[in-house]
Design a protein around this motif. Sequence first.
Motif, PDB file in Angstrom:
ATOM      1  N   ASN A 157       6.157   2.484   3.923  1.00  0.00           N
ATOM      2  CA  ASN A 157       5.461   1.369   4.554  1.00  0.00           C
ATOM      3  C   ASN A 157       5.667   1.446   6.066  1.00  0.00           C
ATOM      4  O   ASN A 157       6.781   1.710   6.533  1.00  0.00           O
ATOM      5  CB  ASN A 157       6.000   0.031   4.047  1.00  0.00           C
ATOM      6  N   GLY A 158       4.586   1.214   6.812  1.00  0.00           N
ATOM      7  CA  GLY A 158       4.701   1.241   8.264  1.00  0.00           C
ATOM      8  C   GLY A 158       3.420   1.680   8.929  1.00  0.00           C
ATOM      9  O   GLY A 158       2.340   1.657   8.318  1.00  0.00           O
ATOM     10  N   GLN A 159       3.533   2.105  10.192  1.00  0.00           N
ATOM     11  CA  GLN A 159       2.349   2.460  10.975  1.00  0.00           C
ATOM     12  C   GLN A 159       2.670   3.567  11.958  1.00  0.00           C
ATOM     13  O   GLN A 159       3.763   3.617  12.535  1.00  0.00           O
ATOM     14  CB  GLN A 159       1.833   1.243  11.750  1.00  0.00           C
ATOM     15  N   LYS A 160       1.719   4.477  12.152  1.00  0.00           N
ATOM     16  CA  LYS A 160       1.777   5.490  13.201  1.00  0.00           C
ATOM     17  C   LYS A 160       0.584   5.281  14.134  1.00  0.00           C
ATOM     18  O   LYS A 160      -0.414   4.650  13.753  1.00  0.00           O
ATOM     19  CB  LYS A 160       1.718   6.902  12.602  1.00  0.00           C
ATOM     20  N   VAL A 161       0.666   5.847  15.342  1.00  0.00           N
ATOM     21  CA  VAL A 161      -0.435   5.727  16.291  1.00  0.00           C
ATOM     22  C   VAL A 161      -0.474   6.984  17.159  1.00  0.00           C
ATOM     23  O   VAL A 161       0.505   7.742  17.211  1.00  0.00           O
ATOM     24  CB  VAL A 161      -0.286   4.455  17.155  1.00  0.00           C
ATOM     25  N   TRP A 162      -1.601   7.235  17.823  1.00  0.00           N
ATOM     26  CA  TRP A 162      -1.831   8.443  18.618  1.00  0.00           C
ATOM     27  C   TRP A 162      -1.760   9.695  17.733  1.00  0.00           C
ATOM     28  O   TRP A 162      -1.419  10.777  18.210  1.00  0.00           O
ATOM     29  CB  TRP A 162      -0.830   8.578  19.781  1.00  0.00           C
ATOM     30  N   THR A 163      -2.094   9.551  16.470  1.00  0.00           N
ATOM     31  CA  THR A 163      -1.971  10.665  15.523  1.00  0.00           C
ATOM     32  C   THR A 163      -3.223  11.528  15.614  1.00  0.00           C
ATOM     33  O   THR A 163      -4.239  11.262  14.959  1.00  0.00           O
ATOM     34  CB  THR A 163      -1.771  10.133  14.090  1.00  0.00           C
ATOM     35  N   PHE A 220      -1.951   3.710   8.760  1.00  0.00           N
ATOM     36  CA  PHE A 220      -1.205   2.634   8.126  1.00  0.00           C
ATOM     37  C   PHE A 220      -0.752   3.067   6.738  1.00  0.00           C
ATOM     38  O   PHE A 220      -1.514   3.684   5.992  1.00  0.00           O
ATOM     39  CB  PHE A 220      -2.076   1.381   8.025  1.00  0.00           C
ATOM     40  N   PHE A 221       0.491   2.737   6.398  1.00  0.00           N
ATOM     41  CA  PHE A 221       1.068   3.044   5.094  1.00  0.00           C
ATOM     42  C   PHE A 221       1.431   1.734   4.399  1.00  0.00           C
ATOM     43  O   PHE A 221       2.240   0.962   4.921  1.00  0.00           O
ATOM     44  CB  PHE A 221       2.327   3.902   5.243  1.00  0.00           C
ATOM     45  N   GLU A 222       0.820   1.503   3.264  1.00  0.00           N
ATOM     46  CA  GLU A 222       1.113   0.291   2.500  1.00  0.00           C
ATOM     47  C   GLU A 222       1.481   0.693   1.067  1.00  0.00           C
ATOM     48  O   GLU A 222       0.634   1.022   0.252  1.00  0.00           O
ATOM     49  CB  GLU A 222      -0.099  -0.652   2.484  1.00  0.00           C
ATOM     50  N   ASN A 223       2.802   0.714   0.817  1.00  0.00           N
ATOM     51  CA  ASN A 223       3.330   1.117  -0.490  1.00  0.00           C
ATOM     52  C   ASN A 223       2.770   2.474  -0.926  1.00  0.00           C
ATOM     53  O   ASN A 223       2.340   2.661  -2.066  1.00  0.00           O
ATOM     54  CB  ASN A 223       3.026   0.057  -1.543  1.00  0.00           C
ATOM     55  N   VAL A 224       2.781   3.422   0.003  1.00  0.00           N
ATOM     56  CA  VAL A 224       2.300   4.776  -0.291  1.00  0.00           C
ATOM     57  C   VAL A 224       3.400   5.540  -1.031  1.00  0.00           C
ATOM     58  O   VAL A 224       4.533   5.646  -0.537  1.00  0.00           O
ATOM     59  CB  VAL A 224       1.919   5.517   1.005  1.00  0.00           C
ATOM     60  N   ARG A 225       3.063   6.065  -2.197  1.00  0.00           N
ATOM     61  CA  ARG A 225       4.036   6.792  -3.013  1.00  0.00           C
ATOM     62  C   ARG A 225       3.922   8.292  -2.744  1.00  0.00           C
ATOM     63  O   ARG A 225       2.847   8.862  -2.836  1.00  0.00           O
ATOM     64  CB  ARG A 225       3.841   6.481  -4.493  1.00  0.00           C
ATOM     65  N   VAL A 226       5.064   8.885  -2.414  1.00  0.00           N
ATOM     66  CA  VAL A 226       5.115  10.298  -2.045  1.00  0.00           C
ATOM     67  C   VAL A 226       6.140  10.996  -2.930  1.00  0.00           C
ATOM     68  O   VAL A 226       7.287  10.534  -3.037  1.00  0.00           O
ATOM     69  CB  VAL A 226       5.521  10.459  -0.561  1.00  0.00           C
ATOM     70  N   PRO A 227       5.766  12.089  -3.584  1.00  0.00           N
ATOM     71  CA  PRO A 227       6.739  12.815  -4.414  1.00  0.00           C
ATOM     72  C   PRO A 227       7.964  13.228  -3.604  1.00  0.00           C
ATOM     73  O   PRO A 227       7.846  13.674  -2.455  1.00  0.00           O
ATOM     74  CB  PRO A 227       5.953  14.035  -4.897  1.00  0.00           C
ATOM     75  N   ALA A 228       9.143  13.090  -4.213  1.00  0.00           N
ATOM     76  CA  ALA A 228      10.378  13.443  -3.514  1.00  0.00           C
ATOM     77  C   ALA A 228      10.411  14.924  -3.143  1.00  0.00           C
ATOM     78  O   ALA A 228      11.073  15.307  -2.170  1.00  0.00           O
ATOM     79  CB  ALA A 228      11.585  13.095  -4.387  1.00  0.00           C
TER      80      ALA A 228
END
Length: 391
Positions: A157-163, A220-228
């Motif tokens: 969860n969170g946010q990036k910018v200038w990507t 934007f990441f909202e409860n994004v599930r990523v394999p370990a």
Amino acid sequence: MQLNFDPEVEEFRAEFAAFLGENLPDEVAAAADRPISSAEVPPWAREWQRLLFDNGWLLPGNPPEFGGRNAGILQQYVHLQELSYRRIYPSFNPQGLGIIAASLLSFGTEEQKTRWARRILRAEITAALGMSEPGAGSDLAGLRTRAVRDGDEFVVNGQKVWTSGAHDADVLLTFVRTDPDAPKHKGISVLLIPTDSPGLTRRPFASICGPHDLDFNEVFFENVRVPAENLVGPLNGGWGVANGSLGHERTLLWLSFADRLQELLEDFRPKTVLDRDSYATLAMDNQALRLLGSAALAREARGEQDVASLSVLKLLGSEAVQRAADSALYAKGIDGLDHPGMTAPFNPLNNDNMVSSWFERYVRSFAGTIAGGTSEIQRNIVAERVLGLPR
């Protein structure tokens, strides 16, 4: 002191020059005078990158299975020289090539190298770098995007910018906080996050270079599930990966600044005494950068580690380009504000809309003092590691 290259290095250069003479596509040559962009990579650009990969000319320092031929640093240098002489881009996904794939080859598992790095290098997929955040630009350690372990997955969860290029990328190399209680440099990890993951939103936005220049993104990441298994490097060891990633970006970065200075020298037409004074300064900056860069290159060829010199070169080169673009725009006068790119999208086969305007060169010059570590950060490194000043 030796001011030329050994015969085997020049043979390497000649072989690559012959390859370019026989294989360079018209579209790649036509795109030479445009700022590189990772957005919407066209099919011909992917085919060009794949051709370089298959012949070992994409990144010659890599092993053959990753687009190279185990070349030494001096051979890598003349390879870049030949590209710069012709203003040729080896890839239109520069971060994917120079940072993300390189980082995976340094820190990734064998599976990650095959599944992700090789496909990025062969232009089968594109990649973007998820570092900066609204409150964490130069101070990467201040990032807040969280990743919490949940079984065999991380929940982000969170946010990036200038990507840059995120809206066209297939995967993001993303820096996240995995231990909020650790010192801020020690609680960071790195994840490969596919951009089609549920809960991930990309929002491109325009820059001062024009409404068609949609390379920057908010992510934007909202409860994004990523394999370990997509964890790159050790858990909570992302700071080392970050330094390695930026190191890949900076190694021969000075050469690109020197090439830009050379282009400005060729195009700058001084008219007044003040213009001529600026032109002379530009010529001296160009020569100083190339001499200092050559000295750093020689040290690296001898196996000597001198990380601080990269900061000196990055600082000198980026600010010299900015001063040069400012002087050239001033000398051009009101005509320098003409900016055709503001009204028409880029078409690499349309010569009338191919060359960057002076205004665009000027505004783009500021990016060099920010990307890859700001001038302020470089001055801190020089102060501490070269001059021995306290933190």
